[in-house]
Write a protein that holds these residues in place. Structure first.
Motif, PDB file in Angstrom:
ATOM      1  N   LEU A 182       0.844  -1.188   0.000  1.00 55.59           N
ATOM      2  CA  LEU A 182       0.000   0.000   0.000  1.00 55.59           C
ATOM      3  C   LEU A 182       0.884   1.244   0.000  1.00 55.59           C
ATOM      4  N   LEU A 183       0.478   2.254  -0.776  1.00 56.42           N
ATOM      5  CA  LEU A 183       1.177   3.540  -0.784  1.00 56.42           C
ATOM      6  C   LEU A 183       0.204   4.632  -0.380  1.00 56.42           C
ATOM      7  N   GLU A 184       0.551   5.381   0.643  1.00 56.17           N
ATOM      8  CA  GLU A 184      -0.224   6.545   1.051  1.00 56.17           C
ATOM      9  C   GLU A 184       0.571   7.785   0.654  1.00 56.17           C
ATOM     10  N   LEU A 185      -0.010   8.614  -0.194  1.00 54.63           N
ATOM     11  CA  LEU A 185       0.675   9.754  -0.778  1.00 54.63           C
ATOM     12  C   LEU A 185       0.341  11.033  -0.015  1.00 54.63           C
ATOM     13  N   LYS A 186       1.335  11.872   0.164  1.00 52.12           N
ATOM     14  CA  LYS A 186       1.169  13.136   0.864  1.00 52.12           C
ATOM     15  C   LYS A 186       1.721  14.276   0.007  1.00 52.12           C
ATOM     16  N   ILE A 190       4.776   5.432   2.986  1.00 52.95           N
ATOM     17  CA  ILE A 190       4.339   6.817   2.927  1.00 52.95           C
ATOM     18  C   ILE A 190       5.320   7.558   2.020  1.00 52.95           C
ATOM     19  N   PHE A 191       4.786   8.450   1.165  1.00 53.75           N
ATOM     20  CA  PHE A 191       5.605   9.044   0.101  1.00 53.75           C
ATOM     21  C   PHE A 191       5.121  10.459  -0.187  1.00 53.75           C
ATOM     22  N   ASN A 192       6.067  11.406  -0.290  1.00 56.69           N
ATOM     23  CA  ASN A 192       5.704  12.795  -0.608  1.00 56.69           C
ATOM     24  C   ASN A 192       6.608  13.382  -1.696  1.00 56.69           C
ATOM     25  N   ILE A 193       7.091  12.577  -2.594  1.00 57.53           N
ATOM     26  CA  ILE A 193       8.045  12.882  -3.669  1.00 57.53           C
ATOM     27  C   ILE A 193       9.459  13.022  -3.122  1.00 57.53           C
ATOM     28  N   GLY A 194       9.660  13.888  -2.144  1.00 53.75           N
ATOM     29  CA  GLY A 194      11.005  14.102  -1.624  1.00 53.75           C
ATOM     30  C   GLY A 194      11.438  13.087  -0.597  1.00 53.75           C
ATOM     31  N   GLN A 195      10.479  12.411   0.052  1.00 49.15           N
ATOM     32  CA  GLN A 195      10.796  11.466   1.120  1.00 49.15           C
ATOM     33  C   GLN A 195       9.919  10.227   1.007  1.00 49.15           C
ATOM     34  N   LEU A 196      10.426   9.131   1.563  1.00 51.12           N
ATOM     35  CA  LEU A 196       9.603   7.932   1.683  1.00 51.12           C
ATOM     36  C   LEU A 196      10.037   7.156   2.923  1.00 51.12           C
TER      37      LEU A 196
END
Length: 678
Positions: A269-273, A310-316
């Motif tokens: 599962l990927l939760e995007l922020k 959890i992923f926000n483009i700059g971090q995971l």
């Protein structure tokens, strides 16, 4: 349609057929000869999955030269017989390659348009599959084509970018094909970074849509997944739905999507922020994000899920799910910078770091389970800075119940290993009627430090604890007299900061077990054994005792003083410290409201004394169960539990006979549910 691209794919598929033919023929023949699959079953599978193969319909498969099948037939045969033939040297990654190549072969056969990126993916997947089956000659030819295609892809993309914006090069100081340096031109990570760069430059929609695009690039390029293995907006009914608060952003699987579709059997599962919502451990936003991910991962639709991101483009950050227990397997990783163009052009060290991150992510999610045919063991250290809180008793009972009750998805019992790492007191060793060993653990650690394979020594040194209840046997590593005596100081021989040999030993043992539970000694500064055990663990299970206010202060010191020291010695991608499972209070008497109020007030006092806001929030979440209405986490009082901790050996030996009693089961029910559910 691009004829050149079509020809490139056709040549790659021809070489793939040349390499696959002999391999598939040999593996199928071996499976038939060994009886793993019958000729009749093979024929039935073939025709059920190839209904339009009219030219072969009247020809028995026993008379069919498998090597003469075209590449579509070979790939189809591999897919439909994967479990039956059990292709000896291949794993889940190669199965994904087979599915991916089948998709592109169908596009090629139906004259569908193929992009330059599609060509590269076909060449890259073909090369990897050919190398996996030791078809070296064909793989080398495909590799040469892949490298040429990569160079063309880089050059063509630069021309395309210049046409989109005539001032682009001068604005960003890019000249010609420097957008990707020669240092990455020979590697698939060049295409990975280039794909992200292209997605960012061409994106004109909402920022969250870009985050989703890049997340899918990571799944495809890093984990070798195809489109069919990835879906958007997966419903997770963990509670009342409120708009999007029941839908995880992306679900994916690395399994065969035909037999185990992602819609029913998600694995990731990927939760995007948003990119401006930074992941900083200890902040309210961070805990809110991971709490939300954990709710999704533990929903009834996600029983098959193994990892969450959890992923926000700059971090995971990646989390592992083991039954109901969810904990991080990486720290928050700084992944991509804001200016990807300058990053690709100028920062070779950071590009190499991206390559290491990609490999690490793939190892955690794909390679480790594939090599061991299972996820590695969860390593749990049970600890408090103060003694007498029930650590040894909890190790005993928790191990027993984890062995007995395997959780909702398991068809077999959990395999559990207990380790007595309190070499001075050795209470766990004595409880089971053993003596301290004379150097066995010391020898194992020395061999690990020397890089030796300790798999053969495990059987010799591991003891077995047999419970009265039929079939309940738990493996056990006893305390060691040599380590207790300190021949050579422990820090000098097995320095936990630079070379934690216990951690390495547990990782090796973890290939065999589902859980490794470590009993620790009290104290910290004067106990290098405890420091090594806590540092080796994935999760820390802290204990205190009902009404023992010194043990509450001991837990405070663990969070505020001890764990920050551990965080200084971990690797740059693995978690800074073991995941804190929250304080569990043993010997609880919930029917005594006065003592309960005193305990809550004591907790609030310790929290009020903390000036560091991050530590304050972490301590509050440790004292109170945020997932369960801020209640206390308790293990109920039971006379049988007290009896098992008696020093009288005649009374203590009853422990092996009474574990299955209902009173003990009820006492540990809450703790066990946090591990494996109801």
């Amino acid at each position: 349609m691009d004829t050149s691209n079509h020809e490139h794919v056709g040549k790659a598929l021809h070489l793939l057929r040349e390499g696959l033919g002999p391999f598939v023929e040999r593996e199928v023949k071996t499976a038939l000869d060994s009886g793993r699959i019958s000729t009749e079953a093979l024929i039935e599978k073939w025709w059920n999955n190839a209904p339009h193969a009219h030219s072969l319909r009247n020809k028995p498969i026993t008379d069919l030269d498998v090597a003469s099948l075209d590449v579509a037939g070979l790939l189809r045969l591999m897919r439909i017989t994967w479990r039956d033939v059990s292709y000896s040297i291949l794993g889940r990654t190669e199965l994904n390659l087979v599915h991916d190549l089948s998709t592109y072969r169908n596009k090629w056969a139906h004259q569908e348009e193929l992009s330059s990126e599609d060509v590269y993916r076909v060449l890259d997947s073909s090369e990897r599959l050919l190398r996996a089956i030791s078809a070296t000659k064909e793989a080398e030819i495909v590799m040469q084509s892949r490298l040429k295609q990569l160079q063309a892809l880089v050059e063509n993309n630069q021309i395309e970018n210049n046409q989109q914006d005539k001032n682009y090069s001068s604005k960003h100081h890019i000249e010609g094909d420097q957008i990707l340096s020669a240092q990455v031109s020979g590697s698939a990570r060049g295409v990975f970074l280039q794909s992200i760069h292209k997605a960012k430059e061409n994106h004109k929609g909402k920022p969250e849509e870009l985050t989703r695009k890049i997340a899918k690039i990571i799944l495809k390029e890093c984990l070798d997944l195809c489109d069919k293995q990835i879906i958007d907006e997966f419903r997770c009914t963990y509670g009342p739905l409120d708009k999007r608060n029941g839908w995880v952003d992306i679900a994916a699987t690395y399994e065969n999507n035909n037999s185990k579709p992602v819609e029913k059997y998600p694995k990731i599962l990927l939760e995007l922020k948003k990119s401006d919502r930074k992941f900083v451990f200890g902040t309210e936003d961070y805990f809110e994000d991971i709490d939300q991910l954990k709710k999704y991962m533990n929903s009834k639709e996600c029983e098959s899920v193994e990892h969450g991101i959890i992923f926000n483009i700059g971090q995971l950050q990646i989390f592992r799910k083991h039954n109901k227990l969810i904990y991080p397997v990486t720290k928050v990783i700084d992944f991509l910078p804001g200016n990807i163009t300058d990053f690709i052009k100028n920062n070779s060290s950071q590009r190499e770091n991206i390559h290491k991150i990609v490999n690490f992510v793939k190892t955690v999610i794909i390679r480790q389970p594939q090599e061991s045919q299972k996820l590695p063991a969860t390593i749990i250290a049970i600890y408090n800075n103060k003694g007498g809180v029930g650590k040894t008793t909890t190790v005993s009972y928790l191990s027993y119940f984890l062995r007995k009750k395997s959780g909702h998805l398991k068809e077999r019992m959990n395999s559990v290993l207990m380790i007595d790492y309190d070499h001075n007191q050795a209470n766990l060793t004595k409880r089971f009627g053993f003596d301290k060993t004379d150097g066995e653990m010391h020898e194992l650690l020395v061999d690990v430090k020397k890089g030796k394979d300790v798999s053969q020594f495990q059987l010799k040194y591991i003891k077995q604890v047999r419970f009265k209840e039929k079939g309940i046997v738990i493996d056990f590593l006893a305390a060691d007299q040599v380590l207790c005596e300190g021949i050579g100081t422990y820090e000098d021989v097995f320095n936990f900061e630079d070379n934690n040999c216990l951690k390495k030993l547990c990782l090796e043992l973890g290939k065999k077990y589902d859980y490794i539970i470590i009993d620790t000694s009290p104290g910290w500064e004067q106990s290098p054994h405890t420091q090594a055990a806590v540092t080796a663990a994935d999760c820390l299970l802290p204990l205190s005792k009902w009404g023992d206010f010194d043990s509450f202060d001991g837990y405070r010191s663990v969070i505020c003083d001890k764990l920050p020291k551990v965080s200084q010695v971990q690797s740059h991608m693995k978690p800074d410290k073991p995941d804190n499972l929250g304080l569990w209070i043993t010997d609880s008497r919930d029917n005594d409201p006065m003592i309960k109020d005193m305990i809550i007030n004591e907790f609030e006092y310790h929290i009020s004394q903390i000036r560091n806001k991050k530590q304050e929030l972490e301590l509050r979440r440790g004292f109170f169960d945020f997932q369960n209405g801020n209640k206390l986490r308790t293990i109920k009082h039971s006379a049988l539990i007290l009896k098992s901790s008696c020093h009288n050996p005649e009374l203590r030996k009853d422990f092996l006979k009474t574990c299955h009693y209902t009173a003990i089961d009820k006492a540990y029910k809450k703790l066990l549910n946090s591990f494996i559910g109801d």
